[in-house]
Design a protein around this motif. Structure first.
Motif, PDB file in Angstrom:
ATOM      1  N   TYR A 192       3.740  32.310   4.865  1.00 27.61           N
ATOM      2  CA  TYR A 192       3.027  31.279   5.616  1.00 27.61           C
ATOM      3  C   TYR A 192       3.927  30.142   6.095  1.00 27.61           C
ATOM      4  O   TYR A 192       3.703  29.604   7.178  1.00 27.61           O
ATOM      5  CB  TYR A 192       1.856  30.741   4.786  1.00 27.61           C
ATOM      6  CG  TYR A 192       0.863  31.822   4.449  1.00 27.61           C
ATOM      7  CD1 TYR A 192       0.174  32.488   5.462  1.00 27.61           C
ATOM      8  CD2 TYR A 192       0.647  32.204   3.135  1.00 27.61           C
ATOM      9  CE1 TYR A 192      -0.725  33.507   5.160  1.00 27.61           C
ATOM     10  CE2 TYR A 192      -0.252  33.219   2.832  1.00 27.61           C
ATOM     11  CZ  TYR A 192      -0.927  33.865   3.846  1.00 27.61           C
ATOM     12  OH  TYR A 192      -1.798  34.885   3.544  1.00 27.61           O
ATOM     13  N   ASP A 193       4.925  29.778   5.313  1.00 34.44           N
ATOM     14  CA  ASP A 193       5.839  28.727   5.776  1.00 34.44           C
ATOM     15  C   ASP A 193       6.597  29.179   7.023  1.00 34.44           C
ATOM     16  O   ASP A 193       6.768  28.401   7.978  1.00 34.44           O
ATOM     17  CB  ASP A 193       6.826  28.354   4.671  1.00 34.44           C
ATOM     18  CG  ASP A 193       6.162  27.586   3.531  1.00 34.44           C
ATOM     19  OD1 ASP A 193       5.076  27.019   3.762  1.00 34.44           O
ATOM     20  OD2 ASP A 193       6.711  27.577   2.413  1.00 34.44           O
ATOM     21  N   ILE A 196       4.141  29.147   9.956  1.00 34.18           N
ATOM     22  CA  ILE A 196       3.911  27.787  10.457  1.00 34.18           C
ATOM     23  C   ILE A 196       5.033  27.372  11.404  1.00 34.18           C
ATOM     24  O   ILE A 196       4.783  26.866  12.506  1.00 34.18           O
ATOM     25  CB  ILE A 196       3.790  26.805   9.280  1.00 34.18           C
ATOM     26  CG1 ILE A 196       2.465  27.014   8.554  1.00 34.18           C
ATOM     27  CG2 ILE A 196       3.891  25.354   9.775  1.00 34.18           C
ATOM     28  CD1 ILE A 196       2.386  26.326   7.205  1.00 34.18           C
ATOM     29  N   TYR A 222      -1.653  26.901   7.668  1.00 34.59           N
ATOM     30  CA  TYR A 222      -1.597  25.683   6.849  1.00 34.59           C
ATOM     31  C   TYR A 222      -2.537  25.814   5.632  1.00 34.59           C
ATOM     32  O   TYR A 222      -2.175  25.426   4.511  1.00 34.59           O
ATOM     33  CB  TYR A 222      -2.017  24.466   7.673  1.00 34.59           C
ATOM     34  CG  TYR A 222      -0.926  23.845   8.517  1.00 34.59           C
ATOM     35  CD1 TYR A 222       0.321  23.534   7.976  1.00 34.59           C
ATOM     36  CD2 TYR A 222      -1.166  23.522   9.859  1.00 34.59           C
ATOM     37  CE1 TYR A 222       1.308  22.943   8.756  1.00 34.59           C
ATOM     38  CE2 TYR A 222      -0.181  22.934  10.639  1.00 34.59           C
ATOM     39  CZ  TYR A 222       1.052  22.648  10.083  1.00 34.59           C
ATOM     40  OH  TYR A 222       2.029  22.058  10.854  1.00 34.59           O
ATOM     41  N   ALA A 225      -1.103  28.098   3.098  1.00 37.80           N
ATOM     42  CA  ALA A 225       0.077  27.503   2.465  1.00 37.80           C
ATOM     43  C   ALA A 225      -0.288  26.325   1.566  1.00 37.80           C
ATOM     44  O   ALA A 225       0.587  25.731   0.935  1.00 37.80           O
ATOM     45  CB  ALA A 225       1.073  27.053   3.536  1.00 37.80           C
ATOM     46  N   GLY A 226      -1.576  25.982   1.518  1.00 40.63           N
ATOM     47  CA  GLY A 226      -2.023  24.880   0.669  1.00 40.63           C
ATOM     48  C   GLY A 226      -1.841  23.504   1.270  1.00 40.63           C
ATOM     49  O   GLY A 226      -1.993  22.504   0.573  1.00 40.63           O
ATOM     50  N   GLN A 227      -1.539  23.444   2.577  1.00 45.87           N
ATOM     51  CA  GLN A 227      -1.361  22.152   3.245  1.00 45.87           C
ATOM     52  C   GLN A 227      -2.698  21.741   3.875  1.00 45.87           C
ATOM     53  O   GLN A 227      -2.896  21.831   5.094  1.00 45.87           O
ATOM     54  CB  GLN A 227      -0.251  22.251   4.292  1.00 45.87           C
ATOM     55  CG  GLN A 227       1.106  22.628   3.692  1.00 45.87           C
ATOM     56  CD  GLN A 227       2.222  22.628   4.717  1.00 45.87           C
ATOM     57  OE1 GLN A 227       2.335  21.719   5.545  1.00 45.87           O
ATOM     58  NE2 GLN A 227       3.070  23.655   4.685  1.00 45.87           N
ATOM     59  N   LYS A 228      -3.616  21.289   3.036  1.00 49.71           N
ATOM     60  CA  LYS A 228      -5.002  21.091   3.446  1.00 49.71           C
ATOM     61  C   LYS A 228      -5.168  20.016   4.524  1.00 49.71           C
ATOM     62  O   LYS A 228      -5.958  20.185   5.463  1.00 49.71           O
ATOM     63  CB  LYS A 228      -5.858  20.747   2.226  1.00 49.71           C
ATOM     64  CG  LYS A 228      -5.860  21.815   1.142  1.00 49.71           C
ATOM     65  CD  LYS A 228      -6.420  23.134   1.654  1.00 49.71           C
ATOM     66  CE  LYS A 228      -6.397  24.217   0.596  1.00 49.71           C
ATOM     67  NZ  LYS A 228      -7.353  23.975  -0.494  1.00 49.71           N
ATOM     68  N   ASP A 229      -4.435  18.916   4.402  1.00 46.69           N
ATOM     69  CA  ASP A 229      -4.582  17.830   5.383  1.00 46.69           C
ATOM     70  C   ASP A 229      -4.156  18.296   6.777  1.00 46.69           C
ATOM     71  O   ASP A 229      -4.845  18.030   7.778  1.00 46.69           O
ATOM     72  CB  ASP A 229      -3.756  16.606   4.969  1.00 46.69           C
ATOM     73  CG  ASP A 229      -4.341  15.911   3.751  1.00 46.69           C
ATOM     74  OD1 ASP A 229      -5.504  16.204   3.422  1.00 46.69           O
ATOM     75  OD2 ASP A 229      -3.631  15.104   3.133  1.00 46.69           O
ATOM     76  N   LYS A 230      -3.030  18.986   6.843  1.00 48.95           N
ATOM     77  CA  LYS A 230      -2.558  19.491   8.134  1.00 48.95           C
ATOM     78  C   LYS A 230      -3.503  20.566   8.669  1.00 48.95           C
ATOM     79  O   LYS A 230      -3.732  20.659   9.883  1.00 48.95           O
ATOM     80  CB  LYS A 230      -1.142  20.029   8.006  1.00 48.95           C
ATOM     81  CG  LYS A 230      -0.088  18.951   7.788  1.00 48.95           C
ATOM     82  CD  LYS A 230       1.314  19.523   7.727  1.00 48.95           C
ATOM     83  CE  LYS A 230       2.351  18.420   7.567  1.00 48.95           C
ATOM     84  NZ  LYS A 230       3.731  18.961   7.480  1.00 48.95           N
ATOM     85  N   ALA A 231      -4.050  21.370   7.764  1.00 50.26           N
ATOM     86  CA  ALA A 231      -5.008  22.397   8.183  1.00 50.26           C
ATOM     87  C   ALA A 231      -6.244  21.766   8.806  1.00 50.26           C
ATOM     88  O   ALA A 231      -6.713  22.192   9.867  1.00 50.26           O
ATOM     89  CB  ALA A 231      -5.406  23.264   6.991  1.00 50.26           C
TER      90      ALA A 231
END
Length: 259
Positions: A192-193, A196, A222, A225-231
């Protein structure tokens, strides 16, 4: 009162009253009862108010994320006018994520779509999920399922080795589509990184026929990848009327804490 309207076949009155109850609960910080939301869904459906029906289903799923409610919501999104066929695989991915990809035919059709899209990693992941769920590998279609699984495994093994070369080709391309394709491939293998980074380069380079699809896939990457805010920011910004915006909103709904 809402039930009385409904029993008198006054579905507009029932929906209006149910929404008034919903607004009262929201102001009071209360969770609306499942039966009220069910009544609202049915009232909108009886009126053939498709937009109201989808909205009511979203509210029902947000509070009571049962499989049957997700199943109805996803079906209603796919049936709405203008939903693009190219997003069918995206819908299948969301069905897999919400546990509503349930039959042998659904798994097989989703895997075949992924292979046709040049994403054997997605096909393998979908088939693996079907086997793990105990849906695939039995009955009259077991041999055909095994052949497709073997094909997906073989193609994904070959495909993953080509990704570094695809990155070089994407750098030299005139538009961002090769980067977007690379992002899809990376995401299908759980990278996922890398996905992205590829989506970002594709969007930055531009020249995309369907940029909202790329933003949808970036937002999903996102999330994974656990990047919730960016998602949330990325998926919340997806626009359009061909289904990409609806799918983005449903991914947010699937990932959100339930009321």
């Amino acid at each position: 009162m809402a039930q009385a309207y409904y029993l008198q076949n006054d579905f507009a009155g029932a929906a209006r009253t149910a929404r008034a109850l919903l607004q009262q609960d929201q102001r009071a910080g209360r969770k609306t009862g499942e039966s009220v939301l069910q009544l609202l869904v049915s009232s909108e459906y009886k009126q053939k108010n498709d937009a109201g029906y989808r909205d009511a289903l979203k509210r029902l799923v947000a509070s009571y994320p049962k499989k049957e409610y997700w199943r109805d919501l996803l079906a209603s999104v796919q049936k709405q006018p203008g939903f693009a066929d190219r997003l069918t695989l995206d819908l299948d991915r969301l069905m897999a994520a919400t546990g509503t990809l349930e039959t042998q035919d659904q798994y097989m059709e989703a895997a075949q779509l992924a292979l046709q899209a040049g994403l054997p990693g997605d096909a393998k992941a979908l088939l693996d999920k079907g086997y793990a769920a105990g849906v695939l590998g039995k009955g009259a279609g077991a041999d055909r399922q095994q052949r497709l699984a073997a094909m997906a495994a073989k193609q994904s093994g070959e495909d993953v080795n080509t990704l570094p070369q695809l990155a070089h080709e994407a750098d030299a391309a005139r538009d961002g589509l090769p980067w977007v394709k690379l992002g899809e491939a990376d995401a299908s293998y759980g990278r996922y990184d890398d996905a992205i980074a590829a989506y970002q380069k594709g969007l930055q380079k531009g020249g995309l026929k369907h940029p909202e699809d790329a933003r949808l896939h970036l937002g999903i990457a996102y999330l994974q990848a656990g990047q919730k805010d960016k998602a949330q920011a990325t998926l919340g910004a997806v626009t359009g009327t061909d289904g990409a915006r609806d799918l983005a909103q449903l991914w947010l709904l699937a990932d959100s804490p339930h009321e």
